[in-house]
Design an enzyme around this catalytic site. Structure first.
Site, PDB file in Angstrom:
ATOM      1  N   GLY A 263     -27.831  25.463 -27.067  1.00 45.29           N
ATOM      2  CA  GLY A 263     -28.957  25.416 -28.055  1.00 45.29           C
ATOM      3  C   GLY A 263     -29.935  25.651 -26.931  1.00 45.29           C
TER       4      GLY A 263
ATOM      5  CE1 TYR B 223     -35.800  19.118 -25.172  1.00 45.60           C
ATOM      6  CE2 TYR B 223     -35.142  20.658 -23.584  1.00 45.60           C
ATOM      7  CZ  TYR B 223     -35.680  19.462 -23.821  1.00 45.60           C
ATOM      8  OH  TYR B 223     -36.277  18.838 -22.940  1.00 45.60           O
TER       9      TYR B 223
ATOM     10  CG  ASP C 146     -35.377  25.362 -37.186  1.00 46.42           C
ATOM     11  OD1 ASP C 146     -36.620  26.017 -37.797  1.00 46.42           O
ATOM     12  OD2 ASP C 146     -34.419  25.327 -37.777  1.00 46.42           O
TER      13      ASP C 146
ATOM     14  CG  ASN D 284     -37.425  23.810 -39.994  1.00 47.57           C
ATOM     15  OD1 ASN D 284     -37.667  24.917 -39.657  1.00 47.57           O
ATOM     16  ND2 ASN D 284     -36.310  23.446 -40.993  1.00 47.57           N
TER      17      ASN D 284
ATOM     18  CG  ASP E  72     -36.633  26.362 -43.103  1.00 46.70           C
ATOM     19  OD1 ASP E  72     -36.862  26.751 -42.359  1.00 46.70           O
ATOM     20  OD2 ASP E  72     -35.558  26.270 -43.832  1.00 46.70           O
ATOM     21  CB  SER E  73     -40.199  28.905 -41.264  1.00 47.61           C
ATOM     22  OG  SER E  73     -38.991  28.832 -40.608  1.00 47.61           O
TER      23      SER E  73
END
Length: 184
Positions: A31, A50, A53, A100, A144-145
């Site tokens: 990641g 990591y 995201d 996130n 989320d984003s």
């Protein structure tokens, strides 16, 4: 332009040098942040190890990124900073539950971060070194984003709820966009 078995891209941002920076969530072995030319060539891992995201570039080309790990029993996620030369990584905020989304205000003085499992919206004022949580989300499947518009309003996606919440520069809710058919 890119596909590799086992790599789980979560977001893509464009660096000022024109390269694509893919945020890759952690699987069993890998990641991090993978940079590449717009056609997918010249791949280079900027950071590994990591569960990245999302990321945001600062004015100098440094990177703030979210490490989407942890839960309420084991808050091991956090926000990290990579220097513009990509040689040093520093913790910015640790002990988070799946941070996130991440975005800057238009003048780069405020850094916004959503925390998925803890259901929080963080506001970090980089000029005063003050931080706060102006909003706690409710319901299942957290924030989320996020992104910021030209008026410094913050948009936070709530895909599990079929809506986008909108906040002003200080983190006060000012509106929402409800996705048609979200009940289905």
């Amino acid at each position: 332009v890119f596909h590799e078995e086992g790599i789980r891209p979560a977001a893509v941002k464009i660096h000022k040098d024109g390269r694509l920076f893919a945020c890759c969530l952690m699987n069993e072995t890998i990641g991090g942040i993978l940079a590449m030319d717009p056609d997918g060539s010249n791949q280079e891992w900027i950071v590994k190890g990591y569960s990245v995201d999302d990321l945001a570039f600062d004015q100098e080309g440094g990177i703030y990124f979210t490490d989407f790990r942890g839960d309420f029993k084991n808050p091991i996620g956090g926000v990290y900073y990579i220097t513009p030369d990509f040689k040093h990584i520093e913790p910015f905020c640790q002990n988070m539950c799946q941070p996130n989304g991440i975005a800057f205000s238009t003048d780069y003085s405020v850094l916004w971060v959503t925390e998925f499992q803890a259901q929080r919206l963080h506001r970090f004022d980089l000029t005063t070194n003050r931080a706060g949580i102006p909003f706690y989300f409710t319901g299942m499947l957290g924030p989320d984003s996020c992104c910021v518009d030209a008026d410094d309003n913050v948009y936070v996606a709530m895909p599990g709820q079929g809506r986008i919440l909108i906040f002003n520069y200080f983190g006060s809710p000012i509106g929402q966009v409800v996705v048609p058919g979200r009940e289905d």
